[in-house]
Design an enzyme around this catalytic site. Structure first.
Site, short mmCIF file in Angstrom:
data_model
loop_
_atom_site.label_atom_id
_atom_site.label_comp_id
_atom_site.label_asym_id
_atom_site.label_seq_id
_atom_site.Cartn_x
_atom_site.Cartn_y
_atom_site.Cartn_z
N SER A 75 33.19 99.32 -13.13
CA SER A 75 33.10 100.37 -14.14
C SER A 75 33.66 99.90 -15.47
CB SER A 75 33.88 101.61 -13.67
OG SER A 75 35.24 101.26 -13.50
N HIS B 38 26.45 100.27 -12.45
CA HIS B 38 27.61 101.16 -12.38
C HIS B 38 27.16 102.54 -11.89
CE1 HIS B 38 31.00 103.44 -14.67
NE2 HIS B 38 31.25 103.34 -13.39
N GLU C 212 24.56 103.42 -14.78
CA GLU C 212 24.69 102.61 -16.00
C GLU C 212 24.34 101.18 -15.63
OE1 GLU C 212 28.05 103.62 -19.42
OE2 GLU C 212 28.70 102.97 -17.48
N ASN D 146 32.50 105.35 -20.07
CA ASN D 146 33.96 105.33 -19.99
C ASN D 146 34.60 105.06 -21.34
OD1 ASN D 146 34.10 106.05 -17.37
ND2 ASN D 146 34.39 103.98 -16.56
#
Ligand code: 3HC
Length: 728
Positions: free
Chosen positions: A423, A444, A456, A494
Site C-alpha cells: 500500500s 493495491h 490501485e 493513501n
C-alpha cells in the site's frame, strides 16, 4: 432471403436494421458495443415501426439487439446536452400502440431504457444469459421511460421498488419467476417469430402492461410498501436525491387511475433529477470508471496475457480476500504461506466467508463448492511455478518483499507477472531484485479485498505496456474499479488520506472533538468519519512506526501517540478515540480522553476554541482537493476523474458528490482557492497553500481534468524525501 436496410442517418448515432422474415419484421438495434438508445436508434426504431405497420404482408414485429446486448438504456452521454432525434417517449408510444403485435427478443442485457423498451412490447422472450434491470438510480436518475409506471403494474410495487432502488441486475431465470419476461429461449429471435405466427390471429387482443391495474389497486391504501421503500433508501442510499423521486413516482402509479397522468408525474420527477447536481456527479463517475481503465500511452491493441491461474503469497486477510476475487471470477488460485497454522487459518476464513454467503442466500451450496474448489494451498513456492500471475500480500516490510520477489523470480515460469499488494512501498525497488522488472507491478487491493471495488494499479518505471494492459483487463474480470497510479509515495489514495486525517487531527488539537468531526464529515456524506476510521485501522500502527523511526512525531500525531501510550489502540482493544463494548463496533463517546486532548493542546501552544462544522468539512475536504491537484500535476494520476474513482471506491467518499476533484470543479476553482487562502491565513499551514495547478486552471476559467503533458509536470515525490512514506 435476408435483406437489411439501414434506416438511421449518418449524422445520428446508432441505427436499426430492418428485415422481413416469414412475414415478421425483425428490428435489430445496432449501436455497438451495448446498443444504447442514441438519437439514431430512436429515429430508426420509429421509422421501422411505421414501415412494419404500413407493410400489409407483415404480421408482427420482433425487436432485438445486435451483439451481446439487447439495449443498455438511454444514451448516458446525451444527458445534460442538447438532445436530437425523436424523443424517447414518442418512440415508446409508437411501440406500445403498434398496430401489429410486438415481441421483445431480449438477447442480452436490457437495462434502464432497454427494459423500458421491452415493457412497451406486448411480449418478452429472453435468452438464458440475458439480464434485466432499472439501474438509473446509480446515475442519480429515475427510470424516465415509463419504467416507474409499467414495472410496478407487472410485478407489484414492492418488488419494483426494490429493483429500482437497488439498481440490481436480474438474470433472466429470476425475471421469468418474477413475471418480467414471459419465456426463456435458446434462440430468442426464432422463438419470437414462431410466437408471432402463433399469436397473430389474436387480433387486437395483445396485452399491454399499461392496462394491468390489479396490482396497483391491491397496493392502494397499504402504506407499508412505500414506508419499506423509504427505509431501504435511507439505509442504502443515504444523501441521494433520486430514490425519493422514484418512490414518489410509484406512489403516483398506485394512486392515480389514469396511466398517462402517472407518466406525466414521472416526467416531472425525472426532469428534477436530470437538473440535480447529483446526476452530473454520478454520471461523471460512470464514465470516470470506464475511462480509468484506458491508459493514454498504452496502445489499445497491446497484447493481453491470458491469466489462467493465479498465485498468492500470504494467507492473511488481504491474501485470502484477493484469492476470493480470483476464485469468484472462475480463475483457479493457489495460496502459499510459510507457516502451516497461518495457512490453515487463512483457508478456513475463506471457507467461512463463502459459508456466510450461502447463509445469506447469495450463493447456493453447490456454487460455494464450485468456487471454493478453485482455491488450493501449500507451503512450497514451487507450487506457484505454473501461475500466470503471482501477487505477494505479506506485511509491509521492504526487505521481506525483496526476499519474496527474488524467490518468485526464481520459481515462477518465464513470462508470468509478479505483483505486490503493497500500500505504499517503492515498486521500482521491489522490481529491481528480479530479472523481469518489466513484469513487476503494484496491485493495491483494499480490505476486505473480496468486497471493496478499488484496485490501485501501481506502474513502476520498468512496467511494460503488456503487463499494465493485462492487469487492467484482469481488474475488469475481477469486477474491480482499476485505476493506474505512478510509483510515488502513498500512491493516489493513501497520499490524500494522509493529508485529510492530519487535518482532522489538527482540528482535534485546536479544539474540536472526535465525534463532532466525524459527524460533520458523515453529514457531508462520507461513510465513516476519520476518527472512527483511525480506531478501526488501529492507532498503534503509526505510533510504532514513528517510534521506530526515532524522529519526533509531527504535531498532528501527538494526541494519537499519547492515546497509544495509555494503551488505547482503537477497536482492537476496545478503546481509542472512542470506547467499544465487547464484540461491538459501535463507537461510544470517551469523555475520559478530554483531559488528554486539553493537555496535549496546551503543551503544544494551542488555545482550544469552538470550531464550526463548516470549518471542519472545509478544512478536511480542501486538504484532499489540494493534495489531489498536486497528484494530478505530477502525473501520478492520469486524470482528475481517476482520483475521484479512487476516493469513492476505496475511501467512502459519497458518489453523489462525484469525488473530491469533481466536487472542486462543481464548487468552482476560484471559490476553492479563496477558501484555501482563508484557511492558510487562519492556520498558517502550507497544507492550504493553493496548488499551482489550481491557481493556473482557475485563472484560465478551466477545470481539473487531464494530467499535464510529461514535459510540463511538477516533479514527482521521491520515496526517500517523502514525509508520506514515513507515515504509512
Ligand atoms: N449509454 C452510453 N454509453 C454506454 C451505455 C449507455 N447506456 N452503457 C454502456 N455504455 C458505453 C460505456 O461507456 C463503454 O464505452 P467505452 O468503451 O467508450 O468506455 C461501452 O459502452 C461498454 O461499456 P462497459 O465497459 O460498461 O461494458 P460492460 O460489458 O462491462 O457492461 C453494461 C455493459 C452492463 C451494459 C454496462 O455498460 C452498464 O451498466 N451500462 C449502463 C446501463 C444503464 O445504467 N442504463 C440506464 C441508462 S439511463 C436510462 O436508461 C434512462 C431512461 O430511464 C430514460
Amino acid at each position: 432471403m435476408l435483406f437489411y436496410k439501414y434506416l438511421g442517418r449518418n449524422a445520428l448515432k446508432g441505427t436499426v436494421l430492418y428485415e422481413v422474415k416469414d412475414e415478421v419484421a425483425i428490428l435489430t438495434v445496432d449501436n455497438p458495443p451495448v446498443n444504447p438508445l442514441s438519437d439514431g436508434v430512436r429515429t430508426g426504431l420509429h421509422e421501422s415501426l411505421v414501415k412494419a405497420e404500413e407493410d400489409d404482408t407483415v404480421k408482427g414485429v420482433v425487436l432485438t439487439g445486435n451483439g451481446r446486448a439487447f439495449i443498455a438504456g438511454a444514451d448516458i452521454s446525451e444527458f445534460g446536452g442538447n438532445v436530437e432525434g425523436i424523443p424517447l417517449n414518442e418512440v415508446f408510444n409508437k411501440l406500445e400502440f403498434c398496430k401489429k403485435p410486438v415481441v421483445a427478443a431480449i438477447n442480452g442485457v436490457a437495462l434502464g431504457g432497454g427494459l423500458e423498451t421491452a415493457l412497451c412490447c406486448n411480449y418478452r422472450i429472453a435468452s438464458k444469459t440475458a439480464f434485466v434491470g432499472l439501474p438509473e438510480v446509480n446515475l442519480g436518475l429515475l427510470p424516465g421511460g415509463g419504467g416507474t409506471q409499467r414495472l410496478p403494474r407487472l410485478i407489484g410495487p414492492g418488488e419494483a421498488l426494490k429493483m429500482m432502488l437497488s439498481g440490481s441486475h436480474v438474470p433472466s431465470k429470476k425475471a421469468l419467476e418474477m413475471g418480467i419476461v414471459d419465456k426463456i429461449s435458446d434462440d430468442v429471435v426464432a422463438e419470437s417469430i414462431d410466437f408471432i405466427k402463433e399469436m397473430a390471429g389474436n387480433n387486437d387482443n395483445h396485452p399491454r402492461v399499461r392496462d394491468k391495474n390489479e396490482k396497483m389497486l391491491e397496493a392502494r391504501g397499504d402504506e407499508n410498501v412505500l414506508l419499506d421503500a423509504q427505509a431501504m433508501a435511507a439505509k442504502a442510499r443515504k444523501g441521494q436525491f433520486a430514490p425519493g423521486q422514484i418512490i414518489k413516482c410509484v406512489e403516483a402509479a398506485i394512486n392515480i387511475d389514469d396511466f398517462d397522468e402517472g407518466i406525466k408525474k414521472e416526467g416531472e420527477y425525472f426532469m428534477e433529477c436530470l437538473l440535480h447536481p447529483q446526476r452530473e456527479a454520478m454520471i461523471h463517475i460512470f464514465f470516470g470508471e470506464r475511462a480509468a481503465s484506458k491508459i493514454s500511452d498504452v496502445p489499445k491493441d497491446t497484447k493481453i496475457k491470458d491469466i489462467k491461474k493465479a498465485g498468492i503469497i500470504g494467507s492473511g486477510t488481504m491474501g485470502g480476500g484477493i484469492a476470493m476475487c480470483f476464485a469468484n471470477a472462475g480463475i483457479p488460485v493457489h495460496i502459499i504461506d510459510q507457516d502451516e497454522e497461518n495457512l490453515k487459518r487463512g483457508v478456513s476464513v475463506i471457507e467461512k466467508n463463502y459459508d456466510f454467503m450461502v447463509n445469506k442466500g447469495r450463493l447456493t451450496a453447490e456454487q460455494k463448492d464450485g468456487v471454493f474448489s478453485l482455491v488450493t494451498s501449500s507451503l512450497d513456492y514451487k507450487d506457484v511455478s505454473d501461475c500466470d500471475i503471482v501477487i505477494e500480500a505479506v506485511y509491509e516490510n521492504l526487505e521481506l518483499k525483496h526476499e519474496i520477489f527474488k524467490s518468485l523470480d526464481e520459481h515462477v515460469k518465464e513470462g508470468a507477472i509478479l505483483a505486490s499488494n503493497t500500500s505504499g512501498l517503492d515498486i521500482d525497488s521491489i522490481a529491481s531484485v528480479t530479472k523481469r522488472p518489466e513484469m513487476v507491478v503494484g496491485t493495491h487491493f483494499f480490505s476486505p479485498a473480496n468486497i471493496m471495488r478499488l484496485l490501485e494499479v501501481v506502474r513502476g518505471e520498468a512496467t511494460s505496456d503488456e503487463t499494465l494492459a493485462t492487469i487492467m483487463a484482469i481488474g475488469k474480470k475481477l469486477k474491480k474499479a482499476a485505476v493506474v497510479s505512478l510509483n510515488a509515495p502513498g500512491f493516489i489514495g493513501n497520499r490524500m488520506l494522509f493529508g485529510y486525517t492530519a487535518q482532522a487531527n489538527m482540528l482535534l488539537l485546536e479544539g474540536a472533538l472526535p465525534h463532532q468531526i466525524d459527524q460533520a464529515l458523515e453529514s457531508f456524506g462520507l461513510n465513516m468519519g476519520p476518527f472512527r476510521m483511525m480506531d478501526l485501522v488501529g492507532l498503534d500502527l503509526g505510533w510504532r512506526a514513528r517510534k521506530l523511526s526515532g524522529k519526533e512525531s509531527p504535531l498532528h500525531a501527538k494526541i494519537g501517540d499519547e492515546l497509544c501510550e495509555q494503551d488505547r489502540y482503537g477497536q482492537k482493544n476496545g478503546a481509542g478515540y472512542y470506547n467499544y463494548s465487547e464484540g461491538s463496533r459501535a463507537p461510544n463517546p470517551a469523555p475520559e480522553n478530554e483531559e488528554t486532548y486539553e493537555r496535549i493542546s496546551e503543551e503544544n501552544g494551542f488555545t482550544r476554541r469552538e470550531i464550526s462544522d463548516e470549518e471542519i468539512v472545509d478544512r478536511c475536504i480542501l486538504a484532499l482537493i489540494n493534495e489531489g491537484a498536486d497528484i494530478l500535476s505530477e502525473g501520478v494520476s492520469q486524470r482528475a476523474a481517476d482520483i475521484d474513482v479512487v476516493y469513492i471506491n476505496g475511501y467512502g467518499f459519497p458518489i453523489w458528490r462525484g469525488g473530491p476533484m469533481h466536487h472542486a470543479n462543481a464548487m468552482g476553482l476560484d471559490v476553492v482557492i479563496e477558501k484555501l487562502e482563508k484557511y492558510k491565513e487562519i492556520t498558517g499551514s502550507d497544507v492550504y497553500k493553493p496548488s499551482e495547478m489550481l491557481v493556473k486552471l482557475a485563472k484560465n476559467g478551466e477545470k481539473l481534468g487531464e494530467a499535464p503533458e510529461k514535459d510540463n509536470r511538477k516533479e514527482k515525490l521521491g520515496f526517500e524525501m517523502s514525509s508520506v512514506a514515513n507515515n504509512f
